[in-house]
Design a protein around this motif. Structure first.
Motif, short mmCIF file in Angstrom:
data_model
loop_
_atom_site.label_atom_id
_atom_site.label_comp_id
_atom_site.label_asym_id
_atom_site.label_seq_id
_atom_site.Cartn_x
_atom_site.Cartn_y
_atom_site.Cartn_z
N UNK A 27 10.63 -35.62 25.23
CA UNK A 27 10.17 -35.65 23.73
C UNK A 27 10.29 -37.29 23.17
N UNK A 28 10.36 -38.03 24.07
CA UNK A 28 9.97 -39.55 23.93
C UNK A 28 9.04 -39.97 24.08
N UNK A 29 8.07 -39.47 24.99
CA UNK A 29 6.95 -39.91 25.38
C UNK A 29 5.70 -39.72 24.39
N UNK A 30 4.63 -39.98 24.76
CA UNK A 30 3.51 -40.31 24.04
C UNK A 30 3.05 -38.98 23.23
N UNK A 31 3.19 -37.95 24.06
CA UNK A 31 2.69 -36.74 23.32
C UNK A 31 3.88 -35.81 22.90
N UNK A 32 5.20 -35.97 24.04
CA UNK A 32 6.24 -34.98 23.40
C UNK A 32 6.72 -35.59 22.05
N UNK A 176 -2.88 -38.02 19.74
CA UNK A 176 -2.67 -37.14 18.43
C UNK A 176 -3.46 -36.10 18.61
N UNK A 177 -4.73 -35.90 19.13
CA UNK A 177 -5.52 -34.88 19.47
C UNK A 177 -4.93 -33.97 20.49
N UNK A 178 -4.25 -34.46 21.56
CA UNK A 178 -3.63 -33.78 22.65
C UNK A 178 -2.52 -32.98 22.11
N UNK A 179 -1.49 -33.74 21.18
CA UNK A 179 -0.55 -33.18 20.55
C UNK A 179 -1.10 -32.00 19.45
N UNK A 180 -2.06 -32.26 18.80
CA UNK A 180 -2.39 -31.04 17.99
C UNK A 180 -2.91 -29.88 18.83
N UNK A 271 -9.42 -26.78 17.99
CA UNK A 271 -9.34 -27.13 16.69
C UNK A 271 -10.17 -26.97 15.69
N UNK A 272 -11.13 -26.71 16.08
CA UNK A 272 -12.60 -26.44 15.22
C UNK A 272 -13.08 -27.87 14.74
N UNK A 273 -12.48 -28.99 15.12
CA UNK A 273 -13.33 -30.23 14.72
C UNK A 273 -13.59 -31.14 15.74
N UNK A 274 -14.29 -32.36 15.68
CA UNK A 274 -14.45 -33.34 16.69
C UNK A 274 -13.17 -33.88 16.92
N UNK A 275 -13.02 -34.61 18.27
CA UNK A 275 -11.98 -35.41 18.56
C UNK A 275 -12.11 -36.74 17.80
N UNK A 276 -10.87 -37.46 17.91
CA UNK A 276 -11.19 -39.01 17.25
C UNK A 276 -11.69 -39.89 18.21
N UNK A 277 -12.51 -40.77 17.92
CA UNK A 277 -13.09 -41.73 18.65
C UNK A 277 -12.30 -42.68 19.00
N UNK A 278 -12.59 -43.52 19.90
CA UNK A 278 -11.71 -44.51 20.68
C UNK A 278 -11.38 -45.36 19.69
N UNK A 279 -12.52 -46.09 19.01
CA UNK A 279 -12.54 -47.06 18.27
C UNK A 279 -11.50 -46.69 16.87
N UNK A 280 -11.76 -45.54 16.49
CA UNK A 280 -11.08 -44.83 15.22
C UNK A 280 -9.54 -45.27 15.47
N UNK A 281 -9.12 -44.57 16.89
CA UNK A 281 -7.91 -44.41 17.30
C UNK A 281 -7.11 -45.73 17.40
N UNK A 282 -7.94 -46.74 18.10
CA UNK A 282 -7.36 -48.12 18.06
C UNK A 282 -7.26 -48.94 16.85
#
Length: 292
Positions: A27-32, A176-180, A271-282
């Protein structure tokens, strides 16, 4: 939808309105961390399992698994260090048997895309939980956050990072997309038996990633491709035991040999939406106050 039908036929289809308690491992990891935050915001009682948190859970200490699972109705399994690691099959099989015995009704497993060893772990967990537990698998591509929160972040901050990926392209996925997707699979019906492969919306080479990281951070960032052997030596130089360094470098090299160089529609389907792009995420990671 066959998996969803199997879940309903088992007679154990989870009614989320009845669910109170969710165990989130790592639960302290990236997705957890992200999964726990999202579940808590929805009103679930979250057991944030970690080696030092409120709910003691350590993948290297099986005696911690049963107490953490007791009374939980849902569980998110994010195995550390990786499902390709030695002992993962036995660990997840044991976890699955304990989860079934504790009355857990739904488990979501974080898995790796294009990892044959991970697929064997998935099957071991599937057999272990049996027909009375709904199981969904989320197979993720290489995380964007590996550059901003993980092993590569220090090099990115210094302006240069090395990695054994050559010129291969990868559909980096936002954690964040993985978590969703994980939260949807945990809290919505229709995911029993499903395997969701999630990626970002486009292929990006590591050299392109360095350029986009630099643009977001406002400084030059350079990618230096290295051999598997040199990367293992670098990891060992940072203090990682040599056998573990060699295994980790070999894992990265095998995953980034081009066989995962394609995008998936998993995020959109769930999720019914597109995943977030690399550029937007960084850009979000390097925004003022974000902490990257």
């Amino acid at each position: 939808m066959a998996g969803a039908r199997r879940g309903r036929e088992s007679g154990r289809m989870t009614r989320i309105t009845d669910v109170k308690t969710v165990l989130v491992t790592a639960a302290t990891g990236k997705t957890g961390r992200r999964v726990a935050e999202r579940l808590a915001a929805r009103g679930f009682a979250v057991r944030a399992g970690s080696r030092s948190g409120g709910t003691l859970f350590d993948w290297e200490r099986p005696e911690t698994w049963g107490p953490a699972l007791e009374g939980a109705e849902l569980a998110y399994a994010a195995y550390y260090p990786d499902l390709a690691a030695p002992g993962a099959v036995e660990a997840l099989a044991g976890f699955g048997r304990l989860a079934a015995g504790a009355g857990v009704r739904r488990v979501v497993l974080l898995s790796g895309r294009g990892e044959p060893e991970a697929a064997r772990v998935e099957e071991a967990l599937r057999v272990a939980v049996g027909s009375g537990v709904e199981l969904a698998v989320v197979r993720a591509a290489f995380f964007v956050q590996n550059f901003t929160e993980g092993a590569l972040a220090q090099g990115v901050a210094a302006g240069e990072f090395t990695f054994p990926a050559g010129s291969v392209a990868e559909p980096f996925v936002d954690a964040d997309d993985v978590a969703d997707v994980v939260v949807a699979a945990l809290t919505e019906d229709g995911h029993a038996g499903a395997v969701h492969e999630v990626s970002g919306p486009r292929l990006v080479t590591f050299a392109q990633a360095a350029e986009e990281l630099g643009a977001a951070a406002g400084r030059d960032v350079r990618y230096v491709p290295v051999s598997e052997e040199r990367y293992a030596a670098e990891l060992a130089g940072y203090g990682l035991p040599e056998p573990q360094a060699a295994w980790l470098a070999g894992l990265f090299a095998s995953l980034l040999d081009g066989h995962n160089a394609s995008v998936t529609d998993g995020v959109r389907r769930v999720l019914g939406r597109e995943p977030r792009d690399f550029a937007d995420a960084v850009k979000a990671a390097f925004a003022p106050g974000a902490g990257a």
